[in-house]
Structures are given as C-alpha cells and as structure tokens.
Write an enzyme that holds these catalytic residues in place. Structure first.
Site, short mmCIF file in Angstrom:
data_model
loop_
_atom_site.label_atom_id
_atom_site.label_comp_id
_atom_site.label_asym_id
_atom_site.label_seq_id
_atom_site.Cartn_x
_atom_site.Cartn_y
_atom_site.Cartn_z
N ARG A 1 0.85 -1.18 0.00
CA ARG A 1 0.00 0.00 0.00
C ARG A 1 0.90 1.24 0.00
O ARG A 1 1.79 1.35 0.85
CB ARG A 1 -0.90 0.01 1.24
CG ARG A 1 -1.84 -1.19 1.34
CD ARG A 1 -2.58 -1.18 2.65
NE ARG A 1 -3.46 -2.34 2.77
CZ ARG A 1 -4.19 -2.61 3.86
NH1 ARG A 1 -4.11 -1.81 4.92
NH2 ARG A 1 -4.96 -3.67 3.89
N ASP B 1 1.34 5.52 0.02
CA ASP B 1 0.69 6.72 0.52
C ASP B 1 0.39 7.71 -0.60
O ASP B 1 0.84 7.55 -1.73
CB ASP B 1 1.60 7.42 1.55
CG ASP B 1 1.70 6.66 2.85
OD1 ASP B 1 0.75 5.94 3.19
OD2 ASP B 1 2.75 6.78 3.53
N TYR C 1 12.16 -0.36 -2.41
CA TYR C 1 11.80 1.02 -2.70
C TYR C 1 13.05 1.79 -3.10
O TYR C 1 14.17 1.46 -2.69
CB TYR C 1 11.21 1.70 -1.45
CG TYR C 1 9.82 1.29 -1.08
CD1 TYR C 1 8.71 2.04 -1.50
CD2 TYR C 1 9.59 0.17 -0.29
CE1 TYR C 1 7.43 1.68 -1.15
CE2 TYR C 1 8.31 -0.20 0.07
CZ TYR C 1 7.23 0.56 -0.36
OH TYR C 1 5.95 0.19 0.00
N ARG D 1 10.37 6.66 4.31
CA ARG D 1 10.44 8.12 4.32
C ARG D 1 11.09 8.63 5.60
O ARG D 1 11.83 9.63 5.58
CB ARG D 1 9.05 8.71 4.15
CG ARG D 1 8.49 8.54 2.74
CD ARG D 1 7.02 8.91 2.67
NE ARG D 1 6.78 10.25 3.18
CZ ARG D 1 5.56 10.71 3.49
NH1 ARG D 1 4.50 9.93 3.35
NH2 ARG D 1 5.43 11.95 3.91
#
Length: 261
Positions: A50, A52, A111, A198
């Site tokens: 999922r 953001d 990522y 992040r």
C-alpha cells in the site's frame, strides 16, 4: 475462476495512495473501474503493498479473479485504454496459480527514494523527487545507513498511525549513492512499517547535510520513540520498485519489474 496478475506503474501525484479511499482518487479505484468497464465484473484488486498519497510505483504486482477467461495481452490493452488519461499503466498481465497472492505470497519488497541536490527549482522532476538545496554528503549518508540494516525495533521510524502488530523489521539493504546532482536511496526488506522508508530517508538527509551525526541516527534508533525522529521525507521522491516471490520468474515478472531473485 482464473486469477490474473498485473504489474502496475503509476505517477502518484494525483492519487491518495493505492488503496481505495472514500471520495478521493486512488490507484486501486482507477484499476477496478477499468476492469468493471472491460469485463462487466466488479472485482477487488490486491497489490503487493500500500502506498501513501503522492508515492509512485515502477513495478507494483497486483492480482484479481475473474469468472471467465480473457487473453492477458488483450485484457491489459483494454485496461490501459480505459485508464487514460490517468497516469496508471499495466506493464505486464498474465494468468497465475489460484493460490498466488500479490501481498501474502510476497517475500521481498524494494523502494527507491530520489533526492535532487541543487539550488535550481525542479521542472521535469517536480513532484517526482525531493529537492534539497544545501550540499549533502552521500557517502556519509551511506555510512550511517548501515546502522539501520538488520533486524531492529523501528518504532522511531514508523508512523503513529501504523497498524503493524510489531515494530520489529529486518532491513536487508539500505544503500545511498550519488550520480551528479541526484542522490538515490535504495531500501529492501521483506516488509516495511508505515512511513518507515520516508522516515529513514529524512534522518539520513540530516546526516548528509551535517545537521546530524552517525551517532545521532544510532540514538534515534535506540530511543524507540517516534518523538525522536528528526525528519519525515516528503512522498514526492518515493517509488515502489519491485516485489519478490518464491519462484517468481515462473510468472515472468523479472523483466517487467526489474526483480532479480
């Protein structure tokens, strides 16, 4: 009932993440609407992860079930035609085993976070990278990043809204490299906490700018306290790159997602 697997690519700028949201645009809702128009079936699309609001994807695996057969190539072409002009694309589509699950069969996710280190405003990379104007030391960032590799309690680096049962995660890789004015951070693990990437990038950026030391990062990790987080990087520069599955090459995803199992 055939199960289809997709690999999706999208620009997250106009979306409130992948997951369907009430009264807000999402990638899931866009793909499901296209599938309904193509097949006449209201199906649920399940993704490997999922993302953001504002986060992008280069190779997000997903799956759904249909009640009848379709040629995968024709199905992907039809979905892409109906997705336009939204910035979402199906880059691969194929039939997989009934027990293959995009999320629960996944054994690894990767990522990439992109920073552009320059004074000039972003034009082509606007909303697709984080601009940092102060000089940053990518080597210092990479050195500090190795403190986070391995199994740790990442409470400091998880969102206060994270729903994971445990803050323990095993980070397989966290690399920082510079190419001209671009600084790329690559993170790989079986799974991540909400905002973990992040949050790690934000603190590494502080190290790169000389505002934090390696010891400051170590102290933040040891604190196991979200209040000790230095900075949460913006979503603009974050990309879901690929996912890994046991025997995933059997599904032919290596080329489409860049996975190298």
């Amino acid at each position: 009932m055939p199960r289809f697997a997709l690999v999706l690519e999208w620009d997250g700028t106009p979306f409130f993440g992948f997951q369907r949201q009430p009264r807000q645009p999402s990638v899931q809702a866009a793909v499901e609407a296209a599938l309904l128009a193509v097949t006449g079936e209201a199906v649920a699309v399940h993704a490997a992860g999922r993302t953001d609001t504002g986060v992008h994807a280069r190779g997000m695996p997903a799956h759904f079930d249909l009640s009848r057969d379709f040629a995968p190539f024709r199905l992907s072409e039809a979905i892409n035609a109906l997705l336009r002009p939204q910035p979402v694309a199906v880059v691969d589509c194929r039939v997989v085993a009934d027990d293959w699950h995009a999320r629960f069969s996944c054994v690894g996710r990767a990522y990439e976070y992109r920073i552009i280190n320059r004074r000039a405003p972003l034009t082509l990379d606007l909303h697709r990278a984080w601009r940092i104007t102060r000089p940053i030391d990518a080597d210092a960032m990479h050195d500090a990043a190795q403190l986070l590799v391995g199994s740790h309690d990442f409470t400091t680096f998880r969102s206060a809204h994270c729903q994971a049962k445990s803050p323990i995660r095993t980070l397989d890789r966290l690399d920082v490299r510079r190419d001209g004015d671009r600084v790329m951070i690559t993170a790989a693990a079986r799974s991540f906490l909400h905002h973990q990437v992040r949050s790690m990038v934000g603190c590494l950026a502080l190290v790169g700018q000389g505002m934090w030391t390696r010891d400051d990062l170590a102290a933040a990790l040891a604190a196991k306290d979200r209040c000790k987080l230095g900075l949460n990087a913006p979503p603009d520069g974050l990309y879901f790159m690929n996912a890994v599955y046991p025997g995933e090459n059997d599904h032919g995803f290596q080329h489409a997602t860049g996975i190298d199992a």
